[in-house]
Write a protein that holds these residues in place. Sequence first.
Motif, PDB file in Angstrom:
ATOM      1  N   VAL A  34     -27.546 -60.982 -19.989  1.00 59.88           N
ATOM      2  CA  VAL A  34     -27.891 -61.574 -21.280  1.00 59.88           C
ATOM      3  C   VAL A  34     -26.725 -61.417 -22.241  1.00 59.88           C
ATOM      4  N   SER A  35     -26.043 -60.272 -22.146  1.00 54.26           N
ATOM      5  CA  SER A  35     -24.921 -59.981 -23.029  1.00 54.26           C
ATOM      6  C   SER A  35     -23.816 -59.318 -22.230  1.00 54.26           C
ATOM      7  N   LYS A  36     -22.562 -59.715 -22.473  1.00 57.97           N
ATOM      8  CA  LYS A  36     -21.428 -59.102 -21.780  1.00 57.97           C
ATOM      9  C   LYS A  36     -20.776 -58.000 -22.601  1.00 57.97           C
ATOM     10  N   GLU A  37     -21.179 -57.862 -23.853  1.00 63.40           N
ATOM     11  CA  GLU A  37     -20.597 -56.816 -24.694  1.00 63.40           C
ATOM     12  C   GLU A  37     -21.051 -55.448 -24.196  1.00 63.40           C
ATOM     13  N   PRO A  38     -20.135 -54.501 -23.951  1.00 62.86           N
ATOM     14  CA  PRO A  38     -20.508 -53.184 -23.432  1.00 62.86           C
ATOM     15  C   PRO A  38     -21.447 -52.444 -24.380  1.00 62.86           C
ATOM     16  N   ILE A  39     -22.435 -51.786 -23.806  1.00 60.90           N
ATOM     17  CA  ILE A  39     -23.304 -50.898 -24.566  1.00 60.90           C
ATOM     18  C   ILE A  39     -22.696 -49.501 -24.502  1.00 60.90           C
ATOM     19  N   VAL A  40     -22.501 -48.901 -25.670  1.00 65.19           N
ATOM     20  CA  VAL A  40     -21.909 -47.564 -25.744  1.00 65.19           C
ATOM     21  C   VAL A  40     -23.015 -46.549 -26.029  1.00 65.19           C
ATOM     22  N   LEU A  41     -23.165 -45.591 -25.114  1.00 62.89           N
ATOM     23  CA  LEU A  41     -24.138 -44.517 -25.281  1.00 62.89           C
ATOM     24  C   LEU A  41     -23.389 -43.219 -25.555  1.00 62.89           C
ATOM     25  N   SER A  42     -23.786 -42.514 -26.585  1.00 61.23           N
ATOM     26  CA  SER A  42     -23.205 -41.210 -26.880  1.00 61.23           C
ATOM     27  C   SER A  42     -24.063 -40.147 -26.212  1.00 61.23           C
ATOM     28  N   ILE A  43     -23.481 -39.409 -25.261  1.00 66.63           N
ATOM     29  CA  ILE A  43     -24.211 -38.334 -24.578  1.00 66.63           C
ATOM     30  C   ILE A  43     -23.614 -36.995 -24.990  1.00 66.63           C
ATOM     31  N   GLU A  44     -24.465 -35.969 -25.052  1.00 66.28           N
ATOM     32  CA  GLU A  44     -24.071 -34.688 -25.639  1.00 66.28           C
ATOM     33  C   GLU A  44     -23.214 -33.835 -24.713  1.00 66.28           C
ATOM     34  N   ALA A  45     -23.176 -34.150 -23.428  1.00 68.03           N
ATOM     35  CA  ALA A  45     -22.372 -33.387 -22.468  1.00 68.03           C
ATOM     36  C   ALA A  45     -22.008 -34.298 -21.306  1.00 68.03           C
ATOM     37  N   ASP A  46     -20.932 -33.957 -20.633  1.00 70.45           N
ATOM     38  CA  ASP A  46     -20.505 -34.734 -19.476  1.00 70.45           C
ATOM     39  C   ASP A  46     -21.472 -34.511 -18.317  1.00 70.45           C
ATOM     40  N   ALA A  47     -21.523 -35.487 -17.429  1.00 72.99           N
ATOM     41  CA  ALA A  47     -22.258 -35.297 -16.189  1.00 72.99           C
ATOM     42  C   ALA A  47     -21.564 -34.213 -15.369  1.00 72.99           C
ATOM     43  N   GLN A  48     -22.327 -33.533 -14.521  1.00 66.06           N
ATOM     44  CA  GLN A  48     -21.770 -32.465 -13.700  1.00 66.06           C
ATOM     45  C   GLN A  48     -21.453 -32.962 -12.287  1.00 66.06           C
ATOM     46  N   ASP A 242     -20.054 -33.000 -30.241  1.00 62.78           N
ATOM     47  CA  ASP A 242     -20.230 -32.818 -31.679  1.00 62.78           C
ATOM     48  C   ASP A 242     -21.246 -33.847 -32.184  1.00 62.78           C
ATOM     49  N   PRO A 243     -22.439 -33.412 -32.591  1.00 68.89           N
ATOM     50  CA  PRO A 243     -23.462 -34.376 -33.027  1.00 68.89           C
ATOM     51  C   PRO A 243     -23.045 -35.160 -34.263  1.00 68.89           C
ATOM     52  N   SER A 244     -22.215 -34.591 -35.116  1.00 70.00           N
ATOM     53  CA  SER A 244     -21.754 -35.312 -36.304  1.00 70.00           C
ATOM     54  C   SER A 244     -20.868 -36.488 -35.901  1.00 70.00           C
ATOM     55  N   GLN A 245     -20.030 -36.274 -34.891  1.00 70.80           N
ATOM     56  CA  GLN A 245     -19.172 -37.346 -34.393  1.00 70.80           C
ATOM     57  C   GLN A 245     -20.016 -38.468 -33.791  1.00 70.80           C
ATOM     58  N   THR A 260     -29.216 -37.813 -28.204  1.00 68.97           N
ATOM     59  CA  THR A 260     -29.797 -36.617 -28.818  1.00 68.97           C
ATOM     60  C   THR A 260     -29.325 -36.522 -30.262  1.00 68.97           C
ATOM     61  N   VAL A 261     -30.269 -36.529 -31.193  1.00 64.75           N
ATOM     62  CA  VAL A 261     -29.943 -36.519 -32.628  1.00 64.75           C
ATOM     63  C   VAL A 261     -30.302 -35.165 -33.225  1.00 64.75           C
ATOM     64  N   LYS A 262     -29.394 -34.610 -34.005  1.00 66.90           N
ATOM     65  CA  LYS A 262     -29.677 -33.324 -34.648  1.00 66.90           C
ATOM     66  C   LYS A 262     -30.652 -33.529 -35.807  1.00 66.90           C
ATOM     67  N   PRO A 263     -31.404 -32.497 -36.176  1.00 73.37           N
ATOM     68  CA  PRO A 263     -32.468 -32.643 -37.175  1.00 73.37           C
ATOM     69  C   PRO A 263     -32.011 -33.153 -38.532  1.00 73.37           C
ATOM     70  N   GLN A 264     -30.805 -32.738 -38.976  1.00 73.69           N
ATOM     71  CA  GLN A 264     -30.365 -33.093 -40.317  1.00 73.69           C
ATOM     72  C   GLN A 264     -30.291 -34.597 -40.545  1.00 73.69           C
ATOM     73  N   ALA A 265     -30.065 -35.347 -39.468  1.00 69.77           N
ATOM     74  CA  ALA A 265     -29.918 -36.794 -39.617  1.00 69.77           C
ATOM     75  C   ALA A 265     -31.226 -37.473 -39.978  1.00 69.77           C
ATOM     76  N   VAL A 384     -29.719 -27.686 -32.311  1.00 75.77           N
ATOM     77  CA  VAL A 384     -28.921 -26.942 -33.305  1.00 75.77           C
ATOM     78  C   VAL A 384     -27.868 -26.052 -32.651  1.00 75.77           C
ATOM     79  N   GLY A 385     -27.687 -26.178 -31.344  1.00 79.01           N
ATOM     80  CA  GLY A 385     -26.617 -25.469 -30.662  1.00 79.01           C
ATOM     81  C   GLY A 385     -26.703 -23.956 -30.773  1.00 79.01           C
ATOM     82  N   ARG A 386     -25.562 -23.336 -31.077  1.00 75.77           N
ATOM     83  CA  ARG A 386     -25.451 -21.874 -31.128  1.00 75.77           C
ATOM     84  C   ARG A 386     -26.373 -21.259 -32.175  1.00 75.77           C
ATOM     85  N   ARG A 387     -26.696 -22.012 -33.231  1.00 76.80           N
ATOM     86  CA  ARG A 387     -27.505 -21.445 -34.319  1.00 76.80           C
ATOM     87  C   ARG A 387     -28.872 -20.961 -33.828  1.00 76.80           C
ATOM     88  N   LYS A 388     -29.396 -21.594 -32.806  1.00 82.76           N
ATOM     89  CA  LYS A 388     -30.682 -21.149 -32.256  1.00 82.76           C
ATOM     90  C   LYS A 388     -30.545 -19.755 -31.652  1.00 82.76           C
TER      91      LYS A 388
END
Length: 527
Positions: A34-48, A242-245, A260-265, A384-388
């Motif tokens: 339907v669309s050729k434009e790439p979909i960009v997904l932000s993931i919080e960590a690399d695959a292992q 970095d969730p802010s990034q 994954t969205v941090k609570p502050q957003a 919340v990362g390390r803060r927890k």
Amino acid sequence: MKQEQKRVLAAAGAAAAVLLAAHAPAAETRTAPVSKEPIVLSIEADAQKLDPPAPTDGPSFLLIEHLYDRLVEFSDTDTTVVPGLAERWETSEDGLRWTFHLRKGVTFSDGSPMNAEAVKYTFDRVTDDTHPEHFPGLSWGSGYLLGDWYERMEILDDHTVLFVLNRPYVPLLQSLAIPPASIVSPAHTKATGEAVVGNPLGTGPYTLAEWKRGAYLKLSARKDYWGGHPANETLFFQVQPDPSQALSALRTGDAHLVTTVKPQAIGDKRRYRDAEFIEVPVFSLGYVLINTKKPHLADVRVRQAMNYAVDRENIASVLMEGTSIAAKGITPPGMLGYSETPEFMYTHDVEKARALMREAGYSEEKKLKVKFHCFEEVRPYNTVGRRKAERIASMLGEAYFDVELVQIDFRGFIEFIDQRTEHELGTIGWSSDTGDPDNFLYYLFGNPTNRSNFDHPEARELMEKAVSEMDTEKRAEMYRRAERLVLEGAPCIAVNHPKWVKGASTRLKGYKPHPVAGDRMFDAYLE
């Protein structure tokens, strides 16, 4: 979801009677994106690892979901099971023989055929420790993906396989729908060897075009996919710890989905005029892992004291800003066996925690030193990362614990705790792959190779019997009894059940977040 899988044919767990799944009429399939434009997904960590039975992390499963197929799949909305590589199946009245009829004409992405030999090979290599391709680190091996209820698999013809079980296994179909049960290519796995973790080849709708470790993974759509052409041409998984990034990329339109969205957003939606936040119901738990085999943690009074010292409501409501609910136990809301009013649960009671510690020989003058491993990266169960970990460590400090926080990167953290030897405490989580308690309570604390090294024969026996119990109410009660025994044994601190929050561009259409199958993008495209 694949176009030919739209019709629900059979509900999972119907082993109590003969289940016949008739072939659904083929729906219209796409021949072009339907669309050729790439979909960009932000993931919080690399695959292992991208060898299906090898990883235990969410990002790897997300990629495997798109690169491979399974005999059966979950429907678009829940854990109902629909056809996948098997177009239909039936089971004997006693639930011990399951026959799966495979689709014809399906190929792996290199053009080689998917057939009964490939299916048998897939399950043989995880159940047989002596198999030449049973590589070290196959986390979903014989004790996980297929338990002692599994006897063998037989090839009836080139497109028919038979599962033979030792005893009924109620969640069989759900277990066959998860990423570790993906069908692999025998020829490719043999030729690639242990390097297959970085060189996946499946029958799925996408192929791996590029993987720059720690930075991104690029998937390309298959034009010859049996389920029709995906709605988009390219998926680009951007690794952004970095969730802010990640949220900045969502605001500028450089990312179309933040997984994954941090609570502050959530409280600042005005900054995201071209995006929306989506809450996805999931079966998940954020918890603190306790290694019960460490001598100073072997005393159950010490582990129970930890549980009484932690204020779960404060963490869920204040630290996580309402994006989680405080855990009453291990089983998440909505799962079989969950109770709103459990017979046993830990309250926040510092005085009780101190009393237990004094019984165990500790005091303000003689604190118990413990190492608490954590990571900075945001995870769905820990936004919340390390803060927890810092908040929990502070609470433990009020109950005669001297806590040393040790931060390592997420990949190193997983490898460290999976050794099950040197870790003491660790902030971790689990999200069910199947929606069934066998893949939750049993996986976490009943399986003999659990990360807490927890061994409670009575609880394990209850869970092992429950998996074959056809009566749903009886089965639920068995899991409730087992959970109480586990909680009393305190192999963890159950902290929070998260609400998964996703950030999606308003241009993203056809996106179907799933409570157990994650972020499916087969039908997604950019408007």
